[in-house]
Design a protein around this motif. Structure first.
Motif, PDB file in Angstrom:
ATOM      1  N   ASP A  69      38.837  60.875  47.476  1.00  0.00           N
ATOM      2  CA  ASP A  69      38.206  60.184  46.351  1.00  0.00           C
ATOM      3  C   ASP A  69      38.639  58.721  46.353  1.00  0.00           C
ATOM      4  OD1 ASP A  69      37.152  60.127  43.365  1.00  0.00           O
ATOM      5  OD2 ASP A  69      39.180  59.309  43.323  1.00  0.00           O
ATOM      6  N   MET A  70      37.661  57.832  46.146  1.00  0.00           N
ATOM      7  CA  MET A  70      37.961  56.405  46.067  1.00  0.00           C
ATOM      8  C   MET A  70      38.348  56.037  44.625  1.00  0.00           C
ATOM      9  SD  MET A  70      37.446  55.575  49.160  1.00  0.00           S
ATOM     10  CE  MET A  70      37.501  57.202  49.921  1.00  0.00           C
ATOM     11  N   GLN A  71      39.492  55.424  44.455  1.00  0.00           N
ATOM     12  CA  GLN A  71      39.959  55.082  43.112  1.00  0.00           C
ATOM     13  C   GLN A  71      39.066  54.018  42.475  1.00  0.00           C
ATOM     14  OE1 GLN A  71      43.755  53.002  42.809  1.00  0.00           O
ATOM     15  NE2 GLN A  71      44.261  54.189  40.973  1.00  0.00           N
ATOM     16  N   SER A  72      38.492  54.347  41.297  1.00  0.00           N
ATOM     17  CA  SER A  72      37.672  53.390  40.535  1.00  0.00           C
ATOM     18  C   SER A  72      36.739  52.637  41.486  1.00  0.00           C
ATOM     19  CB  SER A  72      38.572  52.414  39.780  1.00  0.00           C
ATOM     20  OG  SER A  72      39.508  53.090  38.978  1.00  0.00           O
ATOM     21  N   PHE A  73      35.922  53.375  42.216  1.00  0.00           N
ATOM     22  CA  PHE A  73      35.230  52.839  43.383  1.00  0.00           C
ATOM     23  C   PHE A  73      34.471  51.546  43.101  1.00  0.00           C
ATOM     24  CE2 PHE A  73      31.462  53.170  46.360  1.00  0.00           C
ATOM     25  CZ  PHE A  73      32.135  52.647  47.445  1.00  0.00           C
ATOM     26  N   TYR A  74      33.543  51.560  42.141  1.00  0.00           N
ATOM     27  CA  TYR A  74      32.746  50.362  41.894  1.00  0.00           C
ATOM     28  C   TYR A  74      33.628  49.180  41.497  1.00  0.00           C
ATOM     29  CZ  TYR A  74      28.722  53.583  41.568  1.00  0.00           C
ATOM     30  OH  TYR A  74      27.765  54.527  41.828  1.00  0.00           O
ATOM     31  N   ALA A  75      34.592  49.448  40.607  1.00  0.00           N
ATOM     32  CA  ALA A  75      35.485  48.379  40.150  1.00  0.00           C
ATOM     33  C   ALA A  75      36.351  47.863  41.293  1.00  0.00           C
ATOM     34  CB  ALA A  75      36.357  48.876  39.002  1.00  0.00           C
ATOM     35  N   SER A  76      36.797  48.764  42.161  1.00  0.00           N
ATOM     36  CA  SER A  76      37.623  48.358  43.301  1.00  0.00           C
ATOM     37  C   SER A  76      36.835  47.480  44.264  1.00  0.00           C
ATOM     38  CB  SER A  76      38.161  49.594  44.035  1.00  0.00           C
ATOM     39  OG  SER A  76      39.021  50.345  43.210  1.00  0.00           O
ATOM     40  N   VAL A  77      35.568  47.844  44.514  1.00  0.00           N
ATOM     41  CA  VAL A  77      34.728  47.038  45.395  1.00  0.00           C
ATOM     42  C   VAL A  77      34.553  45.638  44.815  1.00  0.00           C
ATOM     43  CG1 VAL A  77      32.411  46.774  46.363  1.00  0.00           C
ATOM     44  CG2 VAL A  77      33.513  49.020  46.387  1.00  0.00           C
ATOM     45  N   GLU A  78      34.352  45.560  43.503  1.00  0.00           N
ATOM     46  CA  GLU A  78      34.168  44.251  42.860  1.00  0.00           C
ATOM     47  C   GLU A  78      35.443  43.405  42.955  1.00  0.00           C
ATOM     48  OE1 GLU A  78      31.479  42.933  41.942  1.00  0.00           O
ATOM     49  OE2 GLU A  78      30.129  44.659  41.917  1.00  0.00           O
ATOM     50  N   LYS A  79      36.606  44.026  42.852  1.00  0.00           N
ATOM     51  CA  LYS A  79      37.851  43.258  42.944  1.00  0.00           C
ATOM     52  C   LYS A  79      38.087  42.745  44.359  1.00  0.00           C
ATOM     53  CE  LYS A  79      40.499  44.786  38.981  1.00  0.00           C
ATOM     54  NZ  LYS A  79      41.855  44.981  38.462  1.00  0.00           N
ATOM     55  N   VAL A  80      37.682  43.530  45.353  1.00  0.00           N
ATOM     56  CA  VAL A  80      37.793  43.060  46.734  1.00  0.00           C
ATOM     57  C   VAL A  80      36.843  41.887  46.958  1.00  0.00           C
ATOM     58  CG1 VAL A  80      37.414  43.680  49.154  1.00  0.00           C
ATOM     59  CG2 VAL A  80      38.545  45.295  47.627  1.00  0.00           C
ATOM     60  N   ALA A  81      35.631  41.976  46.403  1.00  0.00           N
ATOM     61  CA  ALA A  81      34.643  40.912  46.575  1.00  0.00           C
ATOM     62  C   ALA A  81      34.996  39.662  45.768  1.00  0.00           C
ATOM     63  CB  ALA A  81      33.262  41.419  46.175  1.00  0.00           C
ATOM     64  N   ASN A  82      35.760  39.844  44.682  1.00  0.00           N
ATOM     65  CA  ASN A  82      36.130  38.718  43.809  1.00  0.00           C
ATOM     66  C   ASN A  82      37.644  38.752  43.573  1.00  0.00           C
ATOM     67  OD1 ASN A  82      33.236  37.869  42.871  1.00  0.00           O
ATOM     68  ND2 ASN A  82      33.320  40.079  42.563  1.00  0.00           N
ATOM     69  N   PRO A  83      38.434  38.199  44.496  1.00  0.00           N
ATOM     70  CA  PRO A  83      39.905  38.274  44.379  1.00  0.00           C
ATOM     71  C   PRO A  83      40.453  37.713  43.068  1.00  0.00           C
ATOM     72  CG  PRO A  83      39.249  37.480  46.552  1.00  0.00           C
ATOM     73  CD  PRO A  83      38.013  37.518  45.721  1.00  0.00           C
ATOM     74  N   GLU A  84      39.720  36.805  42.418  1.00  0.00           N
ATOM     75  CA  GLU A  84      40.208  36.248  41.158  1.00  0.00           C
ATOM     76  C   GLU A  84      40.245  37.302  40.046  1.00  0.00           C
ATOM     77  OE1 GLU A  84      35.736  35.612  41.283  1.00  0.00           O
ATOM     78  OE2 GLU A  84      37.433  35.454  42.672  1.00  0.00           O
ATOM     79  N   PRO A 125      41.573  43.197  33.699  1.00  0.00           N
ATOM     80  CA  PRO A 125      40.947  44.481  33.356  1.00  0.00           C
ATOM     81  C   PRO A 125      39.435  44.367  33.482  1.00  0.00           C
ATOM     82  CG  PRO A 125      41.565  43.311  31.359  1.00  0.00           C
ATOM     83  CD  PRO A 125      42.057  42.476  32.507  1.00  0.00           C
ATOM     84  N   ILE A 126      38.855  45.036  34.448  1.00  0.00           N
ATOM     85  CA  ILE A 126      37.410  44.927  34.632  1.00  0.00           C
ATOM     86  C   ILE A 126      36.743  46.294  34.539  1.00  0.00           C
ATOM     87  CG2 ILE A 126      37.904  43.054  36.271  1.00  0.00           C
ATOM     88  CD1 ILE A 126      36.291  44.807  38.329  1.00  0.00           C
ATOM     89  N   VAL A 127      35.486  46.273  34.135  1.00  0.00           N
ATOM     90  CA  VAL A 127      34.648  47.468  34.156  1.00  0.00           C
ATOM     91  C   VAL A 127      33.321  47.099  34.796  1.00  0.00           C
ATOM     92  CG1 VAL A 127      35.672  48.557  32.128  1.00  0.00           C
ATOM     93  CG2 VAL A 127      33.721  47.010  31.847  1.00  0.00           C
ATOM     94  N   VAL A 128      32.722  48.069  35.439  1.00  0.00           N
ATOM     95  CA  VAL A 128      31.354  47.917  35.933  1.00  0.00           C
ATOM     96  C   VAL A 128      30.475  48.679  34.961  1.00  0.00           C
ATOM     97  CG1 VAL A 128      29.753  48.393  37.818  1.00  0.00           C
ATOM     98  CG2 VAL A 128      32.122  47.724  38.319  1.00  0.00           C
ATOM     99  N   ALA A 129      29.496  47.985  34.379  1.00  0.00           N
ATOM    100  CA  ALA A 129      28.656  48.600  33.342  1.00  0.00           C
ATOM    101  C   ALA A 129      27.234  48.098  33.462  1.00  0.00           C
ATOM    102  CB  ALA A 129      29.217  48.293  31.953  1.00  0.00           C
ATOM    103  N   GLY A 130      26.316  48.887  32.932  1.00  0.00           N
ATOM    104  CA  GLY A 130      24.913  48.508  32.933  1.00  0.00           C
ATOM    105  C   GLY A 130      24.628  47.422  31.910  1.00  0.00           C
ATOM    106  N   ASP A 131      23.370  47.119  31.758  1.00  0.00           N
ATOM    107  CA  ASP A 131      22.925  46.038  30.878  1.00  0.00           C
ATOM    108  C   ASP A 131      22.793  46.553  29.446  1.00  0.00           C
ATOM    109  OD1 ASP A 131      21.749  43.952  29.591  1.00  0.00           O
ATOM    110  OD2 ASP A 131      20.043  43.741  30.944  1.00  0.00           O
ATOM    111  N   PRO A 132      23.633  46.095  28.506  1.00  0.00           N
ATOM    112  CA  PRO A 132      23.561  46.604  27.135  1.00  0.00           C
ATOM    113  C   PRO A 132      22.248  46.280  26.447  1.00  0.00           C
ATOM    114  CG  PRO A 132      25.041  44.704  27.268  1.00  0.00           C
ATOM    115  CD  PRO A 132      24.686  45.093  28.676  1.00  0.00           C
TER     116      PRO A 132
END
Length: 413
Positions: free
Chosen positions: A13-28, A33-40
């Motif tokens: 299992d990939m830990q917090s997969f979507y969020a982890s991918v975003e952190k790799v793509a955006n090192p800053e 604390p980040i979340v990946v979420a749809g459009d409210p």
């Protein structure tokens, strides 16, 4: 070392997969604390993934975005990028295939591996799991957790209940040690037990997995039929299912569901979406060279507390993957069961699939011409995009086809 007669199965299992991918793509974002979420604004503001830092504030997957923002005021919200997640998931699958040729995707961020025939090349199962975790981290920057067992259901529970809670991210769940491990856990920690099943078990006085394992199978079969025996086997760590490379090749049904951007109040606007859903279901059926004879239509009402809505199915006069045939039947189901309450989401599925190369001839309609037209439209969409050719109804304000064309799986690409 493992018993030579037992399989060795990993669930990775990939830990917090979507969020982890975003952190790799955006090192800053690495220490935020980040979340990946749809459009409210389109009522898809639900947490799809929360990073470990966000989880320390109590943020959890599947809760509403506004609830997460109340828990953590400095929360960074990232819109999902599904094409990137699919590409990284495919890359991870290729890493796994360097360790074994038996890899079965379970979801975009979980995969089963049968390493029985190759584990000796990498030491023991623990050493092999460490090498896999290291390689995934070095090549993708994503942390993964590994559940090890002799079958798939135990490997899944090993990962979810133990590996995810250990710093090393690895746990080997052995059947002979279940009384000291799995059986001590609350009943809801068992695979296949959701909130409703948990309440049933609590009413029976069953609170731990071990209590369920102590029951005779006949007791569970009397309550839940065949599924009762499945529950008993799961509690005892019994599962003969193989890690299969073609697990999705034999679909039993094809369906499509849509959460609407606003509450739909009239039959006219709901039927616009109903037509678009039938269009997508039939397109996918044709792409798999399948047609079906059972139609299901489901609506969920805007008032979730009241539980308004319906789910019904009907047997069609003949197998089909024709849009208008399916749409006319879907409208009949809808008109019969809709109670004129606002609709929040709607879905259509086609079941009892059979190959579409044998068709019942009809003296009164030219099915051959409509099939040629449907395939021509499929070819245009495949070449130029899903919104390259649309039905006129989709251009109405109720239509969602153009917006959905920008998404994968309901989320922006």
């Amino acid at each position: 070392m493992p018993n030579a007669n037992k399989r060795i199965i990993f669930l990775i299992d990939m830990q917090s997969f979507y969020a982890s991918v975003e952190k790799v793509a955006n090192p800053e974002l690495r220490n935020q604390p980040i979340v990946v979420a749809g459009d409210p604004e389109r009522r898809s503001g639900v947490i799809l993934a929360a990073c470990p830092i966000a989880k320390t504030y109590g943020v959890v997957t599947a809760e509403a975005l506004w609830q997460a923002q109340q828990k953590c005021r400095q929360l960074v919200v990232v819109r999902p990028r599904m094409e990137m997640y699919i590409r990284i998931s495919t890359q991870i699958t290729q890493i796994f295939e360097a360790f074994t040729d038996k890899v079965e995707p379970y979801s975009i961020d979980e995969q089963f591996l049968d390493v029985t025939g190759s584990v000796h090349l990498f030491g023991d199962p623990i050493q092999m799991a460490k090498q896999i975790r290291c390689r995934v981290w070095l090549e993708t920057g994503i942390n993964c957790r590994v559940g090890i067992a002799e079958n798939k259901v135990l490997a899944k529970m090993a990962c979810d209940n133990f590996a995810k809670k250990r710093e090393e991210g690895i746990f080997w769940l052995k059947r002979e040690e279940l009384s000291d491990t799995l059986w001590k856990l609350p009943i809801e920690k068992m695979f296949g037990v959701g909130s409703r099943m948990k309440r049933h078990f609590h009413r029976m006085g069953i609170y731990r997995i071990g209590q369920l394992a102590d029951l005779r199978p006949a007791v569970l079969i009397r309550h839940w039929g065949v599924n009762g025996e499945v529950l008993w086997r799961t509690a005892h760590g019994l599962d003969d299912s193989p890690v299969s490379l073609n697990v999705y090749d034999t679909q039993k049904g094809i369906g499509h569901h849509m959460t609407l951007p606003r509450d739909y109040h009239t039959a006219a606007e709901i039927k616009v979406v109903l037509l678009e859903l039938c269009e997508e279901v039939c397109r996918r059926a044709r792409s798999k060279e399948r047609m079906g004879s059972v139609l299901s239509v489901g609506c969920r009402g805007a008032d979730l507390a009241a539980g308004t809505g319906f789910g019904r199915q009907m047997k069609l006069a003949e197998q089909t993957n024709d849009v208008m045939t399916l749409y006319e039947a879907a409208c009949r189901l809808f008109d019969r069961h809709w109670q004129e309450t606002p609709v929040r989401s709607i879905g259509v599925s086609l079941e009892q699939l059979v190959p579409d190369n044998v068709v019942q001839l009809n003296l009164f309609t030219d099915n051959h011409k409509s099939r040629l037209l449907a395939h021509a439209m499929d070819d245009i969409r495949a070449r130029y995009g899903p919104d390259a050719i649309l039905r006129a109804a989709s251009l109405l304000s109720a239509g969602q086809a153009k917006e959905r064309a920008r998404k994968i799986g309901g989320h922006y690409k």
